[in-house]
Design a protein around this motif. Structure first.
Motif, PDB file in Angstrom:
ATOM      1  N   LEU A   1       0.807  -1.222   0.000  1.00  0.00           N
ATOM      2  CA  LEU A   1       0.000   0.000   0.000  1.00  0.00           C
ATOM      3  C   LEU A   1       0.840   1.273   0.000  1.00  0.00           C
ATOM      4  O   LEU A   1       0.282   2.383   0.002  1.00  0.00           O
ATOM      5  CB  LEU A   1      -0.920   0.010   1.226  1.00  0.00           C
ATOM      6  N   SER A   2       2.165   1.154  -0.046  1.00  0.00           N
ATOM      7  CA  SER A   2       3.053   2.317   0.065  1.00  0.00           C
ATOM      8  C   SER A   2       2.826   3.403  -0.995  1.00  0.00           C
ATOM      9  O   SER A   2       3.019   4.589  -0.693  1.00  0.00           O
ATOM     10  CB  SER A   2       4.517   1.872   0.050  1.00  0.00           C
ATOM     11  N   PRO A   3       2.410   3.084  -2.231  1.00  0.00           N
ATOM     12  CA  PRO A   3       2.169   4.171  -3.195  1.00  0.00           C
ATOM     13  C   PRO A   3       1.077   5.153  -2.771  1.00  0.00           C
ATOM     14  O   PRO A   3       1.001   6.269  -3.299  1.00  0.00           O
ATOM     15  CB  PRO A   3       1.743   3.420  -4.473  1.00  0.00           C
ATOM     16  N   TRP A   4       0.233   4.758  -1.803  1.00  0.00           N
ATOM     17  CA  TRP A   4      -0.881   5.608  -1.391  1.00  0.00           C
ATOM     18  C   TRP A   4      -0.593   6.420  -0.132  1.00  0.00           C
ATOM     19  O   TRP A   4      -1.439   7.224   0.276  1.00  0.00           O
ATOM     20  CB  TRP A   4      -2.125   4.751  -1.135  1.00  0.00           C
ATOM     21  N   ARG A   5       0.532   6.226   0.489  1.00  0.00           N
ATOM     22  CA  ARG A   5       0.795   6.936   1.751  1.00  0.00           C
ATOM     23  C   ARG A   5       0.782   8.444   1.531  1.00  0.00           C
ATOM     24  O   ARG A   5       1.410   8.962   0.605  1.00  0.00           O
ATOM     25  CB  ARG A   5       2.151   6.507   2.326  1.00  0.00           C
ATOM     26  N   GLN A   6       0.052   9.143   2.414  1.00  0.00           N
ATOM     27  CA  GLN A   6      -0.103  10.603   2.373  1.00  0.00           C
ATOM     28  C   GLN A   6      -0.823  11.084   1.116  1.00  0.00           C
ATOM     29  O   GLN A   6      -0.798  12.279   0.809  1.00  0.00           O
ATOM     30  CB  GLN A   6       1.267  11.300   2.486  1.00  0.00           C
ATOM     31  N   ARG A   7      -1.461  10.203   0.381  1.00  0.00           N
ATOM     32  CA  ARG A   7      -2.144  10.605  -0.854  1.00  0.00           C
ATOM     33  C   ARG A   7      -3.658  10.445  -0.766  1.00  0.00           C
ATOM     34  O   ARG A   7      -4.392  11.343  -1.162  1.00  0.00           O
ATOM     35  CB  ARG A   7      -1.617   9.798  -2.051  1.00  0.00           C
ATOM     36  N   VAL A   8      -4.141   9.311  -0.281  1.00  0.00           N
ATOM     37  CA  VAL A   8      -5.582   9.055  -0.289  1.00  0.00           C
ATOM     38  C   VAL A   8      -6.179   9.319   1.087  1.00  0.00           C
ATOM     39  O   VAL A   8      -5.503   9.197   2.110  1.00  0.00           O
ATOM     40  CB  VAL A   8      -5.893   7.600  -0.719  1.00  0.00           C
ATOM     41  N   ASP A   9      -7.446   9.697   1.110  1.00  0.00           N
ATOM     42  CA  ASP A   9      -8.154   9.823   2.391  1.00  0.00           C
ATOM     43  C   ASP A   9      -9.343   8.876   2.472  1.00  0.00           C
ATOM     44  O   ASP A   9     -10.030   8.812   3.483  1.00  0.00           O
ATOM     45  CB  ASP A   9      -8.600  11.266   2.644  1.00  0.00           C
ATOM     46  N   CYS A  10      -9.574   8.129   1.392  1.00  0.00           N
ATOM     47  CA  CYS A  10     -10.690   7.186   1.372  1.00  0.00           C
ATOM     48  C   CYS A  10     -10.289   5.987   0.500  1.00  0.00           C
ATOM     49  O   CYS A  10      -9.767   6.175  -0.599  1.00  0.00           O
ATOM     50  CB  CYS A  10     -11.947   7.855   0.827  1.00  0.00           C
TER      51      CYS A  10
END
Length: 261
Positions: A168-177
């Protein structure tokens, strides 16, 4: 007369859907069937997926006089529903990624769709995004490994959080849902939340499916029902999985033979 619902999946992911439906409709008899011998469905040719699903569902509908079928698998739902609805005279409910509620919930308008490789690539998924999330950036991760993690957890094994964080590292600090676009993934929802430093909202379609089933079944008689049943196409189930099924009021394990070509 007791109402009977068949819930079908390639593996144990559909148990997340079963739990949502059971919470609303405890007086229904449930037959949970999973085609573990062909798991995961996302790696099967479409023709084989349709053939296997149609055979198993039609067999159990006839055997148990089923009132409603839930195809609790995103991959199968996007492929098999038209065939099953053409074969059966009872309602057939499928599952789709919860793109619409996620788009409404997201403040940053950046959504993560977590599903199997087959689901994230399917044209049906593109259509859902165009229809319900035009104002959002939708990032996608297709992972068979997360499906395996969910299966392993229900079989009594620990989830490797470091491996999960890496996926899931590509989504860190990027998605909120995050949309859980596979019915296996609610089984590791807590671990998915732990993988993020920032708060994330996680949505799946379980409650919406339960509401739909309740509406279609109508009034449920409050009478003593027959035991819930489980069918599996694999030869042997681990003891820990049997224990998990029994804890969910799925007491009886039956073998499900699929004819060999």
């Amino acid at each position: 007369m007791v109402k009977r619902v068949l819930i079908f999946d390639s593996g144990v992911g559909g148990l997340s859907v079963y739990q949502e439906i059971y919470a609303q409709l405890p007086d229904v008899q449930y037959i949970y069937a999973f085609d573990d011998a062909a798991f995961p469905y996302g790696e099967l040719p479409e023709s084989e997926l349709i053939e296997r699903t149609s055979y198993i569902v039609n067999l159990l509908v006839a055997r148990h006089q089923i009132d409603l079928v839930v195809v609790a698998c995103n991959t199968a739902s996007t492929i098999v529903l038209p065939t099953l609805r053409g074969q059966l005279t009872i309602p057939v409910v499928g599952v789709v990624p919860a793109i619409k509620p996620a788009a409404l919930l997201s403040q940053q308008k950046v959504i993560g769709l977590l599903a199997t490789p087959a689901t994230v690539q399917r044209a049906y998924t593109d259509s859902l995004i165009r229809q319900f999330a035009r104002d959002c950036e939708v990032l996608r991760i297709g992972s068979t490994r997360l499906v395996e993690m969910a299966e392993q957890k229900l079989r009594g094994e620990a989830v490797d959080l470091e491996e999960l964080r890496e996926i899931l590292s590509p989504w860190r600090q990027r998605v909120d849902c995050i949309v859980l676009g596979c019915t296996h993934f609610p089984l590791i929802k807590a671990e998915i939340q732990q993988a993020f430093e920032q708060p994330v909202q996680i949505v799946d379609s379980g409650k919406a499916i339960a509401n739909r089933v309740k509406a279609l079944l109508g009034e449920i008689p409050c009478e003593r029902k027959e035991p819930n049943l489980t069918y599996n196409s694999a030869a042997v189930l681990p003891a820990a999985l049997n224990t998990s099924l029994q804890a969910m009021q799925l007491q009886t394990i039956k073998s499900l033979d699929y004819p060999r070509s």
